[in-house]
Design a protein around this motif. Sequence first.
Motif, PDB file in Angstrom:
ATOM      1  N   LEU A  70      16.914  13.189  16.938  1.00  0.00           N
ATOM      2  CA  LEU A  70      18.349  13.385  16.650  1.00  0.00           C
ATOM      3  C   LEU A  70      18.536  13.969  15.247  1.00  0.00           C
ATOM      4  N   ARG A  71      17.759  13.454  14.276  1.00  0.00           N
ATOM      5  CA  ARG A  71      17.858  13.970  12.906  1.00  0.00           C
ATOM      6  C   ARG A  71      17.435  15.437  12.834  1.00  0.00           C
ATOM      7  N   LEU A  79      23.772   7.798  13.138  1.00  0.00           N
ATOM      8  CA  LEU A  79      24.984   6.961  13.071  1.00  0.00           C
ATOM      9  C   LEU A  79      26.202   7.828  12.771  1.00  0.00           C
ATOM     10  N   ASP A  80      25.986   8.932  12.045  1.00  0.00           N
ATOM     11  CA  ASP A  80      27.089   9.859  11.744  1.00  0.00           C
ATOM     12  C   ASP A  80      27.337  10.822  12.904  1.00  0.00           C
ATOM     13  N   VAL A  81      26.272  11.207  13.584  1.00  0.00           N
ATOM     14  CA  VAL A  81      26.404  12.153  14.706  1.00  0.00           C
ATOM     15  C   VAL A  81      27.390  11.598  15.738  1.00  0.00           C
ATOM     16  N   MET A  82      27.295  10.280  15.959  1.00  0.00           N
ATOM     17  CA  MET A  82      28.142   9.637  16.973  1.00  0.00           C
ATOM     18  C   MET A  82      29.625   9.701  16.642  1.00  0.00           C
ATOM     19  N   LYS A  83      29.936   9.978  15.370  1.00  0.00           N
ATOM     20  CA  LYS A  83      31.355  10.022  15.002  1.00  0.00           C
ATOM     21  C   LYS A  83      32.029  11.281  15.530  1.00  0.00           C
ATOM     22  N   ASP A  84      31.264  12.354  15.736  1.00  0.00           N
ATOM     23  CA  ASP A  84      31.950  13.550  16.212  1.00  0.00           C
ATOM     24  C   ASP A  84      31.433  14.154  17.520  1.00  0.00           C
ATOM     25  N   ARG A  85      30.541  13.454  18.196  1.00  0.00           N
ATOM     26  CA  ARG A  85      30.223  13.892  19.562  1.00  0.00           C
ATOM     27  C   ARG A  85      29.757  12.696  20.371  1.00  0.00           C
ATOM     28  N   ARG A  86      29.971  12.769  21.674  1.00  0.00           N
ATOM     29  CA  ARG A  86      29.496  11.666  22.515  1.00  0.00           C
ATOM     30  C   ARG A  86      28.007  11.804  22.702  1.00  0.00           C
ATOM     31  N   PRO A 109      34.246  18.806  23.509  1.00  0.00           N
ATOM     32  CA  PRO A 109      33.692  20.069  23.007  1.00  0.00           C
ATOM     33  C   PRO A 109      32.162  20.063  22.978  1.00  0.00           C
ATOM     34  N   ALA A 110      31.565  18.861  22.879  1.00  0.00           N
ATOM     35  CA  ALA A 110      30.103  18.784  22.769  1.00  0.00           C
ATOM     36  C   ALA A 110      29.611  17.467  23.351  1.00  0.00           C
ATOM     37  N   LEU A 111      28.447  17.524  23.995  1.00  0.00           N
ATOM     38  CA  LEU A 111      27.831  16.310  24.547  1.00  0.00           C
ATOM     39  C   LEU A 111      26.352  16.289  24.196  1.00  0.00           C
ATOM     40  N   THR A 112      25.843  15.089  24.005  1.00  0.00           N
ATOM     41  CA  THR A 112      24.397  14.904  23.833  1.00  0.00           C
ATOM     42  C   THR A 112      23.946  13.946  24.928  1.00  0.00           C
ATOM     43  N   LEU A 113      22.962  14.369  25.708  1.00  0.00           N
ATOM     44  CA  LEU A 113      22.430  13.513  26.777  1.00  0.00           C
ATOM     45  C   LEU A 113      21.003  13.111  26.419  1.00  0.00           C
ATOM     46  N   ARG A 124      17.506  -0.738  21.020  1.00  0.00           N
ATOM     47  CA  ARG A 124      18.216  -0.357  19.792  1.00  0.00           C
ATOM     48  C   ARG A 124      18.719   1.081  19.842  1.00  0.00           C
ATOM     49  N   VAL A 125      18.091   1.918  20.662  1.00  0.00           N
ATOM     50  CA  VAL A 125      18.611   3.290  20.845  1.00  0.00           C
ATOM     51  C   VAL A 125      20.011   3.194  21.444  1.00  0.00           C
ATOM     52  N   ILE A 126      20.122   2.394  22.500  1.00  0.00           N
ATOM     53  CA  ILE A 126      21.395   2.258  23.214  1.00  0.00           C
ATOM     54  C   ILE A 126      22.432   1.547  22.341  1.00  0.00           C
ATOM     55  N   ASP A 127      21.984   0.506  21.648  1.00  0.00           N
ATOM     56  CA  ASP A 127      22.933  -0.290  20.845  1.00  0.00           C
ATOM     57  C   ASP A 127      23.453   0.459  19.626  1.00  0.00           C
ATOM     58  N   HIS A 128      22.634   1.333  19.038  1.00  0.00           N
ATOM     59  CA  HIS A 128      23.023   1.891  17.737  1.00  0.00           C
ATOM     60  C   HIS A 128      23.215   3.402  17.699  1.00  0.00           C
ATOM     61  N   PHE A 129      22.545   4.119  18.597  1.00  0.00           N
ATOM     62  CA  PHE A 129      22.589   5.582  18.482  1.00  0.00           C
ATOM     63  C   PHE A 129      23.412   6.259  19.579  1.00  0.00           C
ATOM     64  N   THR A 130      24.012   5.494  20.461  1.00  0.00           N
ATOM     65  CA  THR A 130      24.747   6.147  21.555  1.00  0.00           C
ATOM     66  C   THR A 130      26.184   5.623  21.665  1.00  0.00           C
ATOM     67  N   THR A 131      27.051   6.485  22.161  1.00  0.00           N
ATOM     68  CA  THR A 131      28.449   6.098  22.385  1.00  0.00           C
ATOM     69  C   THR A 131      28.657   5.618  23.812  1.00  0.00           C
TER      70      THR A 131
END
Length: 232
Positions: A70-71, A79-86, A109-113, A124-131
């Motif tokens: 992700l980085r 943690l910041d990426v999640m603020k502007d895209r799902r 406008p944008a999605l990350t799968l 922890r991926v699901i709990d912290h890095f995903t919307t």
Amino acid sequence: MEIDIFTLFPEAFGWFQHQHHVAGALAHGHRLEYINYRDHTPLKAGQVDDTPFGGGAGMVLRVDVVEAALRARYGRDPLDVMKDRRVIALTPAGRLLDEAMVAELAAEPALTLLSGRYEGFDQRVIDHFTTDELSIGRYVLAGGELPAMVVCDAVMRKLPGALGHEDSAIEESFSQALEGGPEYPHYTRPAEYRGWRVPEVLLSGHHARIREWRSEQSRGRAAALEADLPPQ
Ligand code: ADE
């Protein structure tokens, strides 16, 4: 729309992106890109997964590996990426995908799968890095690649430019035009085949009656679905 798919198997999508509606959406300027976790792993020898703490079968996709990918893609803390895209993890236990969810995603406008493999993601991926955590059904597939294609297929056919005929996504199963119900039955030539005749109303040229018949059919199918009956 911009869709990023994180996967260990980007080559699995070769066929998919040549599908007519996907190619159409891409030609219209929508984007579909693949990020291979293995290309960004901080571990030696391309390692991406590990054995589960507490024991058990299978391997788990590591949280540090997902963070590194992700980085690498977004150049900042996930943690910041999640603020502007799902950022959506594909898992068998997630929220079930339905037409309302597809419409909701198509408006982004944008999605990350994030596709998993093996036993899935470190929690922890699901709990912290995903919307969102999204499932295409209550069964376990070997990985998230087919679910990612299912999500993209359903979402991309709603995008401008994907379907040749702009109306075809409007009046279809589960759309608002059909009050959320399944689509009415379709028929084409021949009008009679082995004695099976197309309903007369469809041959009548009477548009108001045809509309009425179609919405009755759609409502009947919705009631059958509600009652869990097989289609008539
Ligand atoms: N990964 C494995 N099985 C899945 C499913 N049913 N839906 C979404 N992702 C999955």
